[in-house]
Structure formats: C-alpha cells, structure tokens
Design an enzyme around this catalytic site. Structure first.
Site, PDB file in Angstrom:
ATOM      1  N   LYS A 120       0.695  -1.282   0.095  1.00  0.00           N
ATOM      2  CA  LYS A 120       0.279   0.090   0.051  1.00  0.00           C
ATOM      3  C   LYS A 120       0.952   1.192  -0.031  1.00  0.00           C
ATOM      4  CE  LYS A 120      -2.091   1.713   3.717  1.00  0.00           C
ATOM      5  NZ  LYS A 120      -2.647   1.987   4.962  1.00  0.00           N
ATOM      6  N   ASP A 138      -6.251   0.786   0.121  1.00  0.00           N
ATOM      7  CA  ASP A 138      -6.531   1.055   1.454  1.00  0.00           C
ATOM      8  C   ASP A 138      -8.064   0.642   2.033  1.00  0.00           C
ATOM      9  OD1 ASP A 138      -8.035   2.965   0.542  1.00  0.00           O
ATOM     10  OD2 ASP A 138      -6.788   4.727   1.144  1.00  0.00           O
TER      11      ASP A 138
END
Length: 212
Positions: A120, A138
């Site tokens: 991420k 996310d």
C-alpha cells in the site's frame, strides 16, 4: 454493465466532485514515505500534526537517521504503535542513506524492501512521487470497490489491487484511489453510508440490492 464500464463511470462521477489529492502533507519524497508509515491505524489529520513537529525538529533525512530513537518514539506516540513506527522510520532513514543515496526508490520491488513498507505504501509512493500507475488498496478503496461491485475480493488488499488494475485505466488509477478516500470520508463511510446523498447510486451494486 461490465465491471470495466462500471469502473469508468465511477471514475467520471468521482472526478466531478472530488480532487485527486493526498491528505498527507509532505514536501520531500521521504517525508511522504514516513507519513504514510505513520498513517497505519491513524487518521491523516493526526499524522499531519505529528509530522509537522517531526520535520521541524529533524529537517533532513540524515538528522532523522542520527536521531535518538526514544525521542522519535515520543514525537510519533500520538499516532499509535509508536515504538514500531519510530523504529521503522529510524531504520528506513539509515537504509535510504546507505543503500539508495538518500533517495526513495521508484519501484515497488525496491520499496517493499524498506523497513515497515508494504505494498500500500509502496504504491502510494510510486504514484504520487513518480507518477506511475498504481492502486493504493487502503480501507476506503477496498470497502467502496466491493460495495460498488467493481471487485468481489473482500478485504484482501492484493486481490483488490490486482482486480482494479485490470478495469481502471492506468492514467486514472492513482487519482481514483485519492478520490475514494475523500468520498469514503464524506459519503460512503464504513458504518453509516449516506446513500441518500451519494452521487454513485446509479452504479452501486450494494445500493441496487437495498432498493429492490
């Protein structure tokens, strides 16, 4: 409507309403890297307060690498998990200086080698710093993509990332993820989504179920 058509419509509708901006405040490549590390299980607003103090006291990558670890812990404590986060930032600063000449690497493969950096964070860096196509999977991205029916991957970040990369145009991927964050905070929240105010109900699979 195919998943790719639904994705294109979602991109267009979000573009009309939300900016493609990152909520984390950073001027340098490593500042965004460290801010993203601090943002795990913490709000971006709180991270921005903490990093303002952090970068004021330690204005260079070298100064962070040379900092007393306990002092770093004290500064980042409001972000939670402060010992782990401070330790990652401390070690990462040293690795960047020793192995990368003080520059944050520009590939996913190299970024995930850094202390505390997962996919991420790496995807955010390659997209925001280096302008490369990337999906930042996310919590907002995963929740909303599943609700809209763009993916059926649950909360598996890698599966969501790879699925979205197949249906969202490369030049729209980074902006789409940023817009999802704004949309997720304002309308499509985790607990009480404001469906009556949502601009995406026409393509939302979850809304279609409740409307039947």
């Amino acid at each position: 409507m195919t998943a790719k058509e639904r994705a294109a419509r979602a991109v267009a509708l979000l573009k009309e309403r939300y900016p493609a901006t990152c909520s984390l405040v950073a001027e340098k490549d490593y500042e965004l890297l460290f801010a993203t590390r601090l943002s795990a299980q913490c709000t971006d607003a709180r991270v921005n307060v903490v990093t303002e103090e952090l970068y004021r006291k330690y204005p260079t990558l070298q100064s962070i690498a040379d900092a007393d670890l306990e002092d770093l812990c004290a500064i980042v404590k409001p972000c939670g998990l402060f010992r782990t986060k401070a330790g990652d930032i401390h070690r990462c600063a040293r690795v960047l200086l020793e192995q990368y000449g003080g520059r944050v690497p520009d590939t996913l493969e190299e970024l995930v080698k850094l202390p505390g950096v997962g996919r991420k964070t790496a995807n955010l860096i390659v997209s925001d710093i280096y302008g490369k196509p990337a999906i930042v999977a996310d919590t907002h991205c995963m929740r909303i993509s599943n609700r809209l029916g763009l993916v059926r991957c649950g909360n598996d970040p890698l599966k969501v990332e790879l699925a979205l990369k197949k249906i969202i145009a490369p030049d729209e991927q980074a902006a789409f993820c940023h817009r999802l964050v704004h949309f997720g905070r304002e309308i499509c929240t985790a607990r009480s989504p404001k469906c009556a105010l949502c601009p995406l109900t026409e393509i939302c699979a979850e809304y279609a179920k409740t409307a039947q």
